[in-house]
Design a protein around this motif. Structure first.
Motif, PDB file in Angstrom:
ATOM      1  N   ALA A 251       0.836  -1.206   0.000  1.00 22.47           N
ATOM      2  CA  ALA A 251       0.000   0.000   0.000  1.00 22.47           C
ATOM      3  C   ALA A 251       0.870   1.254   0.000  1.00 22.47           C
ATOM      4  O   ALA A 251       0.574   2.243  -0.686  1.00 22.47           O
ATOM      5  CB  ALA A 251      -0.925  -0.012   1.209  1.00 22.47           C
ATOM      6  N   CYS A 255      -0.206   2.753  -3.414  1.00 22.40           N
ATOM      7  CA  CYS A 255      -1.317   3.671  -3.124  1.00 22.40           C
ATOM      8  C   CYS A 255      -0.796   4.858  -2.314  1.00 22.40           C
ATOM      9  O   CYS A 255      -1.231   5.083  -1.175  1.00 22.40           O
ATOM     10  CB  CYS A 255      -2.422   2.952  -2.345  1.00 22.40           C
ATOM     11  SG  CYS A 255      -3.057   1.471  -3.118  1.00 22.40           S
ATOM     12  N   LEU A 309      -5.728  -3.457  -2.546  1.00 25.93           N
ATOM     13  CA  LEU A 309      -5.126  -2.191  -2.978  1.00 25.93           C
ATOM     14  C   LEU A 309      -6.121  -1.384  -3.805  1.00 25.93           C
ATOM     15  O   LEU A 309      -6.184  -0.152  -3.695  1.00 25.93           O
ATOM     16  CB  LEU A 309      -3.855  -2.461  -3.790  1.00 25.93           C
ATOM     17  CG  LEU A 309      -2.653  -3.014  -3.014  1.00 25.93           C
ATOM     18  CD1 LEU A 309      -1.538  -3.413  -3.973  1.00 25.93           C
ATOM     19  CD2 LEU A 309      -2.139  -2.006  -1.994  1.00 25.93           C
TER      20      LEU A 309
END
Length: 632
Positions: A251, A255, A309
């Motif tokens: 992540a 992200c 995700l």
């Protein structure tokens, strides 16, 4: 201890729970039909374990009925099948790439019978341990556990303590069946000590199973999977926590916007990420969760990372930063996933997920093993009552002359999970240790990794996370080369906080094309890079010395460049040091370079991190600090 009451009448012929008596499969010699039997023990009674060879071909008829499928389902809660055309009748004989495409596109949603048969065949295809309990074992064990009395009460296994029990669209009989299966798993798989997702997986599989015994056999194959670099179900607290850390690492890399939002809104980022599997197999509505299950059975755990995700990315798109002020972000994310249908369709969610380019299954496995090792070294192998060990930066006691405690907490949220377990430890500071490169090396050697922080005389702050020990510079002899791994990154703190990672993290598909023979070439010395003009830098930095192989017995590091076929050697120049200075990032320029007096520096775009200048291009150092990771 949670107690489960089960009323299980015995059927004629000795079978439990209303099962008809079943003939024993195979003749015991392993010939003919490819089956053999092995005797295991449950208490003092023998248990038959049948080892069945994998069929060579499968012929699935999408129009045929699945015998007994759906007997545990509450049909009033079950979504209607979707209308789809041109579903191949022989779906499981399709080439692997085509089968993957069909399942990702949701072809199984058109027929409950087709989904039931495909699930069974995919589970039978899973490579697993030689002796794995099957349906016959389940019938025998349930007879012994539940068949002696008309009503028996049995506790759920200890490994489910504190775990939720989703029921999805199951009827009350289905819920009872899930509990029976879990109790039998506890008896036959004593090595399982913690597995919070197992109830959800059993429940989903039971919707499309002929009976309890088939569901048990198929879930057992997932538990007993021994395929290399892959897994289906975490079976200990250590494995579960390592996979949560791995998701946190992914992540962090894939992200960044969502991660930055969570890090700025939550005191404990890991606490949020520790729920990632619950998002998929507890919070998602059934019609979303079952589509996740479709691809999970075919592709394994890596696909779960992708979908989680994608949920995180969708959350960032759907939620404004202002809405999170003072909010419980963990609860907010859970509510978002539960109401995902308001934000996106399951097809669009999966499309977003499969657009995320992760590294190979092996590379993710290496990261997970590194996280396991870090947890073991800190003694975190059993369920903890609190997760305070992830609050490494103490806001009350942390002190730095370059960054605030809040800035350091955000920097700490960027670094790999296995290192952020440890609090920061100041190793070197020009205000205390002087402006000496040799003193810098002597203070930093022996620590891996480190965080370099630079404050300029203009008040700008930037730095780098450096994955390798500075003593690695000595291994190339007189020709000092670049070393480090793809976990290195550079960042800015002031005026804006931003991170720039290895270029291949965002584009892993670029690292597959060139023969290995092109990976090795001489490396430029730091002196030539520091003293050359911008034009000569661009030319000389086209050479890279690949790090030497790791010592025997040491786990190969995550994102080591020798794992990749790199199209450009200049895009993997992480860190270098000599008597003349240090360099962070290379290829067409250096992200950061410092002279031997640690007084003057230079920053510019480089190919390794694809970064802009991190501050004013030619800067004077006001203060430099190096932080390590304290072992507690």
């Amino acid at each position: 201890m949670l107690q489960v009451g089960l009323s299980l009448p015995r059927a004629p012929g000795g079978a439990a729970g209303g099962f008809p008596a079943q003939p024993e499969r195979g003749d015991g010699d392993g010939d003919g039909d490819g089956t053999g039997t092995t005797q295991a023990m449950l208490g003092s009674s023998p248990v038959t374990v049948v080892i069945t060879s994998e069929p060579d071909t499968w012929d699935i008829d999408a129009a045929s009925s699945c015998l007994g499928c759906g007997q545990f389902v509450d049909w009033d809660r079950m979504p209607e099948p979707e209308q789809q055309a041109d579903i191949p009748r022989d779906i499981l004989t399709q080439p692997p790439k085509e089968l993957k495409r069909l399942l990702r596109e949701g072809c199984l949603a058109a027929s409950r019978a087709l989904r039931a048969q495909v699930y069974h065949r995919l589970c039978q295809q899973v490579a697993c341990r030689l002796v794995t309990p099957d349906a016959a074992v389940y019938r025998d064990v349930t007879s012994r556990l539940f068949g002696k009395h008309s009503a028996s009460s049995h506790p759920l296994p200890d490994f489910l303590e504190g775990c939720s029990m989703p029921t999805y669209c199951l009827s009350p009989d289905g819920v009872t069946a899930v509990k029976k299966i879990l109790i039998c798993i506890g008896n036959l798989f004593p090595d399982i000590t913690y597995s919070p997702t197992l109830p959800s997986l059993v429940a989903l599989l039971l919707h499309y199973s002929e009976d309890e015994a088939q569901c048990f056999e198929n879930i057992s194959r997932l538990i007993a999977s021994n395929a290399p670099h892959t897994s289906y179900i975490d079976q200990s607290f250590l494995a579960h926590r390592a996979s949560c850390m791995t998701f946190g690492d992914l992540a962090n890399k894939h992200c960044p916007a969502a991660h930055k939002l969570i890090a700025s809104s939550s005191e404990n980022v890991f606490e949020v990420y520790s729920e990632w599997l619950s998002w998929l197999f507890h919070d998602l509505p059934f019609d979303y969760a079952i589509r996740v299950f479709d691809v999970y059975l075919l592709e394994g755990q890596k696909v779960l990372y992708r979908i989680a995700l994608a949920l995180l990315k969708q959350y960032r798109l759907s939620v404004a930063s202002a809405e999170l002020e003072g909010a419980d972000i963990k609860a907010d994310l859970q509510a978002f996933v539960q109401n995902i249908a308001k934000h996106t369709t399951v097809d669009k969610l999966l499309e977003r997920a499969f657009g995320i380019r992760l590294f190979s299954r092996k590379e993710i496995w290496l990261l997970q093993m590194a996280n396991r090792k870090a947890l073991m070294e800190r003694g975190i192998t059993m369920v903890q009552s609190r997760q305070s060990f992830h609050l490494a930066v103490d806001m009350q006691t942390f002190s730095s002359s370059t960054v605030t405690a809040q800035e350091m907490r955000i920097i700490w949220s960027w670094i790999p999970e296995r290192f952020s377990l440890s609090p920061p430890l100041l190793l070197f500071s020009t205000s205390e240790d002087g402006c000496s490169l040799q003193r810098f090396y002597s203070c930093c050697e022996g620590y891996e990794p480190t965080v370099l922080l630079i404050k300029t005389t203009e008040g700008e702050v930037c730095g780098a996370f450096l994955s390798s020990d500075w003593s690695e510079r000595k291994k190339n002899g007189a020709t000092s080369g670049f070393f480090g791994t793809g976990e290195c990154f550079v960042f800015t703190v002031r005026p804006e906080m931003e991170r720039y990672e290895w270029v291949f993290i965002k584009k892993p598909e670029l690292a597959k094309a060139v023969p290995r023979s092109r990976q090795r070439s001489p490396s430029p010395g730091p002196m030539s890079l520091l003293s050359s003009s911008p034009d000569s830098r661009s030319t000389s930095s086209n050479h890279l010395a690949v790090p030497t192989p790791q010592r025997k017995g040491r786990l190969s590091p995550f994102l080591a460049i020798r794992h990749f076929l790199l199209p450009s050697k200049t895009a993997s120049m992480f860190m270098s040091g000599s008597r003349e200075g240090i360099i962070i990032g290379g290829g067409g320029g250096q992200a950061l370079s410092l002279d031997a007096d640690l007084l003057w520096g230079h920053t510019e775009h480089c190919e390794t991190f694809d970064n802009p200048p991190l501050c004013q291009e030619n800067f004077r150092v006001q203060l430099l600090e190096v932080w390590g990771f304290q072992n507690t």
